[in-house]
Design a protein around this motif. Structure first.
Motif, mmCIF file in Angstrom:
data_model
loop_
_atom_site.group_PDB
_atom_site.id
_atom_site.type_symbol
_atom_site.label_atom_id
_atom_site.label_comp_id
_atom_site.label_asym_id
_atom_site.label_seq_id
_atom_site.Cartn_x
_atom_site.Cartn_y
_atom_site.Cartn_z
ATOM 1 N N TYR A 12 0.845 -1.190 0.000
ATOM 2 C CA TYR A 12 0.000 0.000 0.000
ATOM 3 C C TYR A 12 0.883 1.242 0.000
ATOM 4 O O TYR A 12 1.715 1.428 0.883
ATOM 5 C CB TYR A 12 -0.904 0.009 1.237
ATOM 6 N N SER A 13 0.706 2.084 -1.008
ATOM 7 C CA SER A 13 1.483 3.331 -1.059
ATOM 8 C C SER A 13 0.682 4.409 -1.789
ATOM 9 O O SER A 13 1.182 5.054 -2.696
ATOM 10 C CB SER A 13 2.830 3.109 -1.736
ATOM 11 N N TYR A 14 -0.550 4.578 -1.385
ATOM 12 C CA TYR A 14 -1.413 5.571 -2.029
ATOM 13 C C TYR A 14 -0.759 6.949 -1.973
ATOM 14 O O TYR A 14 -0.338 7.406 -0.924
ATOM 15 C CB TYR A 14 -2.779 5.624 -1.346
ATOM 16 N N THR A 19 2.522 3.272 -7.085
ATOM 17 C CA THR A 19 1.164 3.079 -7.590
ATOM 18 C C THR A 19 1.133 2.374 -8.941
ATOM 19 O O THR A 19 0.083 2.258 -9.541
ATOM 20 C CB THR A 19 0.409 4.419 -7.671
ATOM 21 N N ALA A 24 -2.304 8.692 -8.739
ATOM 22 C CA ALA A 24 -2.944 8.840 -7.433
ATOM 23 C C ALA A 24 -3.649 10.187 -7.285
ATOM 24 O O ALA A 24 -4.556 10.317 -6.483
ATOM 25 C CB ALA A 24 -1.922 8.661 -6.315
ATOM 26 N N THR A 27 -7.068 9.396 -8.760
ATOM 27 C CA THR A 27 -7.693 8.185 -8.246
ATOM 28 C C THR A 27 -7.978 8.368 -6.766
ATOM 29 O O THR A 27 -7.109 8.807 -6.022
ATOM 30 C CB THR A 27 -6.744 6.971 -8.430
ATOM 31 N N THR A 28 -9.174 8.012 -6.344
ATOM 32 C CA THR A 28 -9.462 8.099 -4.917
ATOM 33 C C THR A 28 -8.757 6.956 -4.189
ATOM 34 O O THR A 28 -8.374 5.953 -4.795
ATOM 35 C CB THR A 28 -10.973 7.999 -4.639
ATOM 36 N N GLU A 29 -8.627 7.091 -2.894
ATOM 37 C CA GLU A 29 -7.997 6.030 -2.107
ATOM 38 C C GLU A 29 -8.797 4.733 -2.205
ATOM 39 O O GLU A 29 -8.228 3.646 -2.286
ATOM 40 C CB GLU A 29 -7.848 6.464 -0.660
ATOM 41 N N TYR A 32 -8.004 3.130 -5.470
ATOM 42 C CA TYR A 32 -6.657 2.573 -5.377
ATOM 43 C C TYR A 32 -6.666 1.236 -4.639
ATOM 44 O O TYR A 32 -6.081 0.253 -5.094
ATOM 45 C CB TYR A 32 -5.724 3.570 -4.684
ATOM 46 N N LEU A 33 -7.350 1.181 -3.495
ATOM 47 C CA LEU A 33 -7.428 -0.065 -2.729
ATOM 48 C C LEU A 33 -8.141 -1.158 -3.513
ATOM 49 O O LEU A 33 -7.728 -2.324 -3.475
ATOM 50 C CB LEU A 33 -8.130 0.171 -1.390
#
Length: 86
Positions: A12-14, A19, A24, A27-29, A32-33
């Protein structure tokens, strides 16, 4: 000679540099997840790691030693695997 390998396994590295082509800032978190822990994406990465990477590492050792490999992962990946077992 010492050889050290490193695999970033869905770390995880938002908003960071990891990425993998996702922008990012666009892109929303949550998006991303969803991408990071997508089941198809993880299945393909797991298969490649187990079927390709690990056997190559094993062959590389060949009694010589001096080879280390670090696999980095996020604690959220562990949480996901505990809450959504296959």
């Amino acid at each position: 000679m010492q050889i050290i390998g490193h695999t970033r396994f869905s770390v995880y590295s938002y908003g960071g540099s990891g990425t993998a082509g996702l922008n990012a800032t666009q892109t929303t978190e949550e998006e991303y997840l969803a991408w990071l822990y997508d089941e198809e994406r993880l299945a393909a990465r797991t298969e490649t790691f187990i079927e390709e990477v690990l056997p190559q590492l094993e062959r590389s050792i060949d009694g010589r030693g001096g080879i280390s490999h670090v696999a980095s992962y996020s604690s959220s990946l562990l949480f996901l695997s505990r809450t959504n077992p296959r």
